[in-house]
Design an enzyme around this catalytic site. Structure first.
Site, PDB file in Angstrom:
ATOM      1  N   GLY A   8       0.842  -1.190   0.000  1.00 27.89           N
ATOM      2  CA  GLY A   8       0.000   0.000   0.000  1.00 27.89           C
ATOM      3  C   GLY A   8       0.876   1.239   0.000  1.00 27.89           C
ATOM      4  O   GLY A   8       0.556   2.262   0.603  1.00 27.89           O
ATOM      5  N   MET A  13      -1.144   6.235   4.090  1.00 26.55           N
ATOM      6  CA  MET A  13      -0.353   5.636   5.151  1.00 26.55           C
ATOM      7  C   MET A  13       0.985   5.142   4.616  1.00 26.55           C
ATOM      8  O   MET A  13       2.015   5.281   5.278  1.00 26.55           O
ATOM      9  CB  MET A  13      -1.120   4.485   5.798  1.00 26.55           C
ATOM     10  CG  MET A  13      -2.283   4.918   6.647  1.00 26.55           C
ATOM     11  SD  MET A  13      -1.842   6.140   7.909  1.00 26.55           S
ATOM     12  CE  MET A  13      -0.432   5.367   8.675  1.00 26.55           C
ATOM     13  N   THR A 100      -7.969  -3.429   8.214  1.00 30.42           N
ATOM     14  CA  THR A 100      -9.203  -3.718   8.938  1.00 30.42           C
ATOM     15  C   THR A 100     -10.279  -4.169   7.946  1.00 30.42           C
ATOM     16  O   THR A 100     -10.080  -4.148   6.737  1.00 30.42           O
ATOM     17  CB  THR A 100      -9.699  -2.486   9.713  1.00 30.42           C
ATOM     18  OG1 THR A 100      -9.952  -1.415   8.793  1.00 30.42           O
ATOM     19  CG2 THR A 100      -8.669  -2.031  10.728  1.00 30.42           C
ATOM     20  N   PRO A 123      -5.944  -3.236  14.875  1.00 27.37           N
ATOM     21  CA  PRO A 123      -6.816  -2.408  14.042  1.00 27.37           C
ATOM     22  C   PRO A 123      -6.427  -0.941  14.056  1.00 27.37           C
ATOM     23  O   PRO A 123      -6.881  -0.166  13.224  1.00 27.37           O
ATOM     24  CB  PRO A 123      -8.196  -2.608  14.670  1.00 27.37           C
ATOM     25  CG  PRO A 123      -7.901  -2.938  16.103  1.00 27.37           C
ATOM     26  CD  PRO A 123      -6.634  -3.739  16.072  1.00 27.37           C
ATOM     27  N   MET A 125      -2.805   1.378  14.865  1.00 27.77           N
ATOM     28  CA  MET A 125      -1.397   1.372  15.232  1.00 27.77           C
ATOM     29  C   MET A 125      -1.009   2.561  16.115  1.00 27.77           C
ATOM     30  O   MET A 125       0.140   2.679  16.516  1.00 27.77           O
ATOM     31  CB  MET A 125      -0.531   1.360  13.978  1.00 27.77           C
ATOM     32  CG  MET A 125      -0.521   0.026  13.270  1.00 27.77           C
ATOM     33  SD  MET A 125       0.397  -1.213  14.223  1.00 27.77           S
ATOM     34  CE  MET A 125      -0.151  -2.721  13.420  1.00 27.77           C
ATOM     35  N   HIS A 155     -14.603   9.074  11.352  1.00 27.53           N
ATOM     36  CA  HIS A 155     -13.503   8.996  10.401  1.00 27.53           C
ATOM     37  C   HIS A 155     -13.837   9.797   9.143  1.00 27.53           C
ATOM     38  O   HIS A 155     -14.974  10.191   8.916  1.00 27.53           O
ATOM     39  CB  HIS A 155     -13.207   7.544  10.011  1.00 27.53           C
ATOM     40  CG  HIS A 155     -12.441   6.796  11.062  1.00 27.53           C
ATOM     41  ND1 HIS A 155     -13.052   6.179  12.127  1.00 27.53           N
ATOM     42  CD2 HIS A 155     -11.102   6.568  11.215  1.00 27.53           C
ATOM     43  CE1 HIS A 155     -12.132   5.595  12.886  1.00 27.53           C
ATOM     44  NE2 HIS A 155     -10.944   5.824  12.355  1.00 27.53           N
ATOM     45  N   LYS A 159     -13.324   6.310   4.295  1.00 27.09           N
ATOM     46  CA  LYS A 159     -13.135   5.041   5.004  1.00 27.09           C
ATOM     47  C   LYS A 159     -14.185   4.038   4.568  1.00 27.09           C
ATOM     48  O   LYS A 159     -15.388   4.324   4.571  1.00 27.09           O
ATOM     49  CB  LYS A 159     -13.195   5.250   6.519  1.00 27.09           C
ATOM     50  CG  LYS A 159     -12.885   3.979   7.311  1.00 27.09           C
ATOM     51  CD  LYS A 159     -12.651   4.277   8.779  1.00 27.09           C
ATOM     52  CE  LYS A 159     -12.380   3.000   9.563  1.00 27.09           C
ATOM     53  NZ  LYS A 159     -11.180   2.281   9.089  1.00 27.09           N
ATOM     54  N   GLY A 165     -12.448  -0.789  12.815  1.00 28.90           N
ATOM     55  CA  GLY A 165     -11.868  -1.907  13.552  1.00 28.90           C
ATOM     56  C   GLY A 165     -11.487  -1.512  14.960  1.00 28.90           C
ATOM     57  O   GLY A 165     -11.584  -2.321  15.899  1.00 28.90           O
ATOM     58  N   THR A 166     -11.083  -0.264  15.130  1.00 31.16           N
ATOM     59  CA  THR A 166     -10.725   0.217  16.464  1.00 31.16           C
ATOM     60  C   THR A 166     -11.942   0.264  17.379  1.00 31.16           C
ATOM     61  O   THR A 166     -11.884  -0.144  18.545  1.00 31.16           O
ATOM     62  CB  THR A 166     -10.091   1.611  16.378  1.00 31.16           C
ATOM     63  OG1 THR A 166      -8.937   1.539  15.538  1.00 31.16           O
ATOM     64  CG2 THR A 166      -9.698   2.123  17.748  1.00 31.16           C
TER      65      THR A 166
END
Length: 267
Positions: A8, A13, A100, A123, A125, A155, A159, A165-166
């Site tokens: 990715g 990211m 996620t 999920p 970092m 978010h 997304k 996931g968090t």
């Protein structure tokens, strides 16, 4: 020197991680992966990240560069992550999984393959979020069943998965601490005449808008008071820093699937 591959690499990211690793004295980028049809295949990964040439071209094939790596950092989609995890397991390399949106069958496959290698999966970092998770376990046990619990996340409008996931991890943390089954007590948003709130219910709610990097709130409310635990990511750099720290840690970890709490609290 820890050799790192980014899956990715041309995403937001991926570019941040490339920049971050370029600032580490003990780490270097040895591979940058994107899907084969990506328009920046063949471009220098450093140029893509805005730091100038680093001599590593973006490629669409992980196997081509895997031999030279110590660890692979994965910020992508579940299907791609499962393919890459299989390749990493076959090559006996280490991996950081920040993807996620896995369903239950995909998660089972991840756990099976990741147990064969050195792997950290989380999920989120962000180091702050993962400290928050540790704190929530203590808070939930201390407050017990007298407090209603709601999880709210927000978010950016790009997304794909919802809830995050968090948010699911936060809800699972408090549910486990209170000996509840989230599949039984979790409710995802509310609409219409739903009646009084069941005592042990855990609400999970998603907001999408603009460029919000990631906000998570866990609310404990009872008669007379409420307690909110809040984490706000002001930029995705927080996630990149955590992934880099995890990548440095995992190369010397025992084989198996590790939680990022181990990165934070073990020396």
């Amino acid at each position: 020197m820890v050799g790192v591959i980014i899956n990715g690499a041309c995403g937001r990211m991926g570019r941040l991680i490339i920049r971050g690793i370029s600032e580490q004295a003990d780490m270097k980028i040895v591979g940058a992966i994107e899907f084969p049809e990506h328009p920046q295949i063949g471009s220098d990964a450093g140029v893509v990240a805005g730091i100038g040439e680093i001599g590593v071209a973006v490629t669409g094939n992980l196997k081509d560069v895997l031999e030279s790596a110590d660890v692979v950092i994965e910020f992508s989609k579940p299907e791609a992550t499962l393919q890459h995890l299989g390749e990493v397991a076959n090559a006996d390399k280490a991996m950081i999984i920040a993807t996620t949106g896995f369903d239950s069958d995909e998660l089972a496959t991840v756990h099976e393959l990741a147990s064969q290698i050195r792997c950290v999966m989380a999920p989120n970092m962000s180091l702050g979020v993962n400290v928050m998770i540790q704190a929530l376990e203590l808070i939930a046990k201390a407050l017990g069943d007298d407090y209603d619990i709601e999880v709210v996340e927000a978010h950016h409008n790009h997304k794909a998965d919802s809830p995050s996931g968090t948010a699911l991890r936060l809800a699972e943390t408090v549910a486990t601490a209170l000996e509840r089954d989230l599949d039984e007590v979790g409710v995802y948003g509310r609409h219409g005449i739903v009646g009084a709130r069941p005592k042990k219910q855990i609400g999970i709610h998603a907001v999408r808008g603009g460029d919000i990097a990631g906000d998570h709130t866990v609310l404990f409310a009872t008669e007379g008071e409420q307690l909110s635990v809040v984490h706000r990511a002001h930029s995705p750099e927080a996630f990149a820093k955590g992934a880099i720290r995890a990548a440095r840690w995992v190369v010397n970890a025992p084989k198996g699937l590790h939680d990022i709490s181990e990165v934070l609290f073990q020396k």
